[in-house]
Scaffold this motif. Sequence first.
Motif, PDB file in Angstrom:
ATOM      1  N   ARG A 190      24.140 -36.027 -24.497  1.00 29.26           N
ATOM      2  CA  ARG A 190      24.926 -34.978 -25.130  1.00 29.26           C
ATOM      3  C   ARG A 190      24.062 -33.872 -25.728  1.00 29.26           C
ATOM      4  O   ARG A 190      24.554 -32.775 -25.996  1.00 29.26           O
ATOM      5  N   SER A 191      22.798 -34.151 -25.966  1.00 34.60           N
ATOM      6  CA  SER A 191      21.924 -33.168 -26.592  1.00 34.60           C
ATOM      7  C   SER A 191      21.217 -32.270 -25.586  1.00 34.60           C
ATOM      8  O   SER A 191      20.472 -31.366 -25.977  1.00 34.60           O
ATOM      9  N   ILE A 192      21.414 -32.501 -24.275  1.00 36.54           N
ATOM     10  CA  ILE A 192      20.759 -31.674 -23.263  1.00 36.54           C
ATOM     11  C   ILE A 192      21.236 -30.222 -23.397  1.00 36.54           C
ATOM     12  O   ILE A 192      22.435 -29.961 -23.400  1.00 36.54           O
ATOM     13  N   PRO A 193      20.312 -29.254 -23.506  1.00 35.64           N
ATOM     14  CA  PRO A 193      20.724 -27.846 -23.560  1.00 35.64           C
ATOM     15  C   PRO A 193      21.311 -27.412 -22.219  1.00 35.64           C
ATOM     16  O   PRO A 193      20.759 -27.721 -21.168  1.00 35.64           O
ATOM     17  N   ILE A 194      22.436 -26.713 -22.273  1.00 32.63           N
ATOM     18  CA  ILE A 194      23.108 -26.252 -21.060  1.00 32.63           C
ATOM     19  C   ILE A 194      23.412 -24.764 -21.192  1.00 32.63           C
ATOM     20  O   ILE A 194      24.090 -24.347 -22.141  1.00 32.63           O
ATOM     21  N   LEU A 195      22.920 -23.966 -20.248  1.00 32.62           N
ATOM     22  CA  LEU A 195      23.194 -22.545 -20.207  1.00 32.62           C
ATOM     23  C   LEU A 195      24.180 -22.261 -19.089  1.00 32.62           C
ATOM     24  O   LEU A 195      23.941 -22.615 -17.934  1.00 32.62           O
ATOM     25  N   LEU A 196      25.296 -21.630 -19.422  1.00 35.56           N
ATOM     26  CA  LEU A 196      26.309 -21.247 -18.433  1.00 35.56           C
ATOM     27  C   LEU A 196      26.504 -19.743 -18.497  1.00 35.56           C
ATOM     28  O   LEU A 196      26.668 -19.179 -19.592  1.00 35.56           O
ATOM     29  N   GLU A 197      26.514 -19.085 -17.339  1.00 37.37           N
ATOM     30  CA  GLU A 197      26.709 -17.644 -17.278  1.00 37.37           C
ATOM     31  C   GLU A 197      27.706 -17.294 -16.170  1.00 37.37           C
ATOM     32  O   GLU A 197      27.716 -17.934 -15.116  1.00 37.37           O
ATOM     33  N   HIS A 198      28.526 -16.285 -16.441  1.00 36.87           N
ATOM     34  CA  HIS A 198      29.527 -15.867 -15.461  1.00 36.87           C
ATOM     35  C   HIS A 198      29.918 -14.418 -15.748  1.00 36.87           C
ATOM     36  O   HIS A 198      29.935 -13.997 -16.902  1.00 36.87           O
ATOM     37  N   SER A 199      30.210 -13.667 -14.698  1.00 38.13           N
ATOM     38  CA  SER A 199      30.667 -12.286 -14.844  1.00 38.13           C
ATOM     39  C   SER A 199      32.169 -12.198 -14.593  1.00 38.13           C
ATOM     40  O   SER A 199      32.697 -12.873 -13.712  1.00 38.13           O
ATOM     41  N   ARG A 200      32.818 -11.346 -15.369  1.00 40.95           N
ATOM     42  CA  ARG A 200      34.272 -11.204 -15.229  1.00 40.95           C
ATOM     43  C   ARG A 200      34.660 -10.572 -13.900  1.00 40.95           C
ATOM     44  O   ARG A 200      35.787 -10.744 -13.440  1.00 40.95           O
ATOM     45  N   ASP A 201      33.717  -9.831 -13.294  1.00 38.37           N
ATOM     46  CA  ASP A 201      34.041  -9.179 -12.028  1.00 38.37           C
ATOM     47  C   ASP A 201      33.562  -9.982 -10.820  1.00 38.37           C
ATOM     48  O   ASP A 201      33.462  -9.444  -9.720  1.00 38.37           O
ATOM     49  N   ASP A 202      33.273 -11.261 -11.026  1.00 37.44           N
ATOM     50  CA  ASP A 202      32.852 -12.117  -9.915  1.00 37.44           C
ATOM     51  C   ASP A 202      33.964 -12.159  -8.871  1.00 37.44           C
ATOM     52  O   ASP A 202      35.058 -12.652  -9.147  1.00 37.44           O
ATOM     53  N   PRO A 203      33.726 -11.664  -7.652  1.00 36.50           N
ATOM     54  CA  PRO A 203      34.785 -11.593  -6.649  1.00 36.50           C
ATOM     55  C   PRO A 203      34.984 -12.892  -5.871  1.00 36.50           C
ATOM     56  O   PRO A 203      35.916 -13.006  -5.079  1.00 36.50           O
ATOM     57  N   ILE A 204      34.096 -13.863  -6.082  1.00 35.09           N
ATOM     58  CA  ILE A 204      34.133 -15.094  -5.284  1.00 35.09           C
ATOM     59  C   ILE A 204      34.648 -16.278  -6.101  1.00 35.09           C
ATOM     60  O   ILE A 204      35.567 -16.982  -5.690  1.00 35.09           O
ATOM     61  N   ILE A 205      34.034 -16.525  -7.253  1.00 37.67           N
ATOM     62  CA  ILE A 205      34.454 -17.609  -8.141  1.00 37.67           C
ATOM     63  C   ILE A 205      34.877 -16.987  -9.461  1.00 37.67           C
ATOM     64  O   ILE A 205      34.052 -16.393 -10.160  1.00 37.67           O
ATOM     65  N   SER A 206      36.138 -17.113  -9.816  1.00 40.25           N
ATOM     66  CA  SER A 206      36.648 -16.430 -11.009  1.00 40.25           C
ATOM     67  C   SER A 206      36.004 -16.980 -12.278  1.00 40.25           C
ATOM     68  O   SER A 206      35.591 -18.140 -12.345  1.00 40.25           O
ATOM     69  N   TRP A 227      27.181 -20.288 -23.760  1.00 38.22           N
ATOM     70  CA  TRP A 227      28.021 -19.565 -22.803  1.00 38.22           C
ATOM     71  C   TRP A 227      27.748 -18.066 -22.889  1.00 38.22           C
ATOM     72  O   TRP A 227      27.757 -17.481 -23.965  1.00 38.22           O
ATOM     73  N   HIS A 228      27.471 -17.437 -21.733  1.00 41.74           N
ATOM     74  CA  HIS A 228      27.287 -15.991 -21.665  1.00 41.74           C
ATOM     75  C   HIS A 228      28.262 -15.427 -20.636  1.00 41.74           C
ATOM     76  O   HIS A 228      28.270 -15.858 -19.488  1.00 41.74           O
ATOM     77  N   GLU A 229      29.067 -14.470 -21.065  1.00 41.18           N
ATOM     78  CA  GLU A 229      30.064 -13.851 -20.190  1.00 41.18           C
ATOM     79  C   GLU A 229      29.795 -12.352 -20.124  1.00 41.18           C
ATOM     80  O   GLU A 229      29.613 -11.703 -21.155  1.00 41.18           O
ATOM     81  N   TYR A 230      29.731 -11.808 -18.908  1.00 46.12           N
ATOM     82  CA  TYR A 230      29.386 -10.401 -18.714  1.00 46.12           C
ATOM     83  C   TYR A 230      30.562  -9.640 -18.116  1.00 46.12           C
ATOM     84  O   TYR A 230      31.313 -10.182 -17.319  1.00 46.12           O
ATOM     85  N   ASP A 231      30.686  -8.349 -18.485  1.00 42.52           N
ATOM     86  CA  ASP A 231      31.724  -7.510 -17.875  1.00 42.52           C
ATOM     87  C   ASP A 231      31.425  -7.269 -16.403  1.00 42.52           C
ATOM     88  O   ASP A 231      32.335  -7.283 -15.569  1.00 42.52           O
ATOM     89  N   GLU A 232      30.152  -7.036 -16.096  1.00 41.83           N
ATOM     90  CA  GLU A 232      29.751  -6.734 -14.725  1.00 41.83           C
ATOM     91  C   GLU A 232      28.572  -7.603 -14.321  1.00 41.83           C
ATOM     92  O   GLU A 232      27.820  -8.087 -15.163  1.00 41.83           O
ATOM     93  N   GLY A 233      28.412  -7.781 -13.019  1.00 41.88           N
ATOM     94  CA  GLY A 233      27.304  -8.582 -12.524  1.00 41.88           C
ATOM     95  C   GLY A 233      27.618  -9.274 -11.208  1.00 41.88           C
ATOM     96  O   GLY A 233      26.727  -9.747 -10.520  1.00 41.88           O
ATOM     97  N   GLY A 234      28.916  -9.335 -10.876  1.00 35.86           N
ATOM     98  CA  GLY A 234      29.303  -9.937  -9.615  1.00 35.86           C
ATOM     99  C   GLY A 234      28.967 -11.419  -9.531  1.00 35.86           C
ATOM    100  O   GLY A 234      28.901 -12.122 -10.533  1.00 35.86           O
ATOM    101  N   HIS A 235      28.758 -11.871  -8.309  1.00 33.67           N
ATOM    102  CA  HIS A 235      28.480 -13.289  -8.044  1.00 33.67           C
ATOM    103  C   HIS A 235      26.972 -13.467  -7.938  1.00 33.67           C
ATOM    104  O   HIS A 235      26.421 -13.681  -6.861  1.00 33.67           O
TER     105      HIS A 235
END
Length: 238
Positions: A190-206, A227-235
């Motif tokens: 449970r203590s493993i650091p996990i970085l997740l990133e996703h862009s809102r304009d990802d056209p392939i995986i929402s 968690w990092h969420e971006y307005d732009e950046g695509g897939h």
Amino acid sequence: VVGPIEGSPHTHTIILLHGRDSQACEFASEFFEYEATGPQADRTLTALFPTTRWVFPQARALRAERFDTDMSQWFDMWSQEDVQERSELQVQGLRWSVDLIIKIIKNEELLVPRGRIFLGGISQGFATYVRGFAGLCGFCSWLPLTKDAASMMRQHSDAVKRFTSMQRLYVGDAKNGQEPLASALVPQLRSIPILLEHSRDDPIISVENGTGIRDKLEKLGFRGVEWHEYDEGGHWIN
């Protein structure tokens, strides 16, 4: 495999998995074209991490049922719009790919301790999940077999039983030294650091698929989910 820079010691390994219908060499080439932000004159990743060994596994060609053709993929999937549609197609390839990654990890552990090995991937690459690292990095991804995972989480309130059922779901019964999870390992997991990133304009995986991973990991009790969420950046990786 890229690095470490000649003359530098090998201190860490980063294993990165490419996405569906991609190739390891192609993914590595595109990945290293980008530079990080910052004041350094040389902002390439190899310069910023000179003691890192970068490992890019190659998925095998699996039959894509929907397109009736072979495709480089870690597991088959029916739809990118609904990644859970016909999820039974994902199981066989997913377990084969987990076995492959376990073997790669064991080879890297001959060079550095697992506490210095990071596992990451983009899209389908990160969805091929195994345990026990210095950190996990997921970009533009989702959780395979989400409905099955959610059902198992509802069935078990005990943390060890939850993790053991998850292990059985994604890896199958004991294989490749994957013993049932001991209760003493749960806090470490449970203590493993996990970085997740996703862009809102990802056209392939929402982006909702990315927040779904985050929410499920938090429900499992992972404390280090960032968690990092971006307005732009695509897939792609930002």
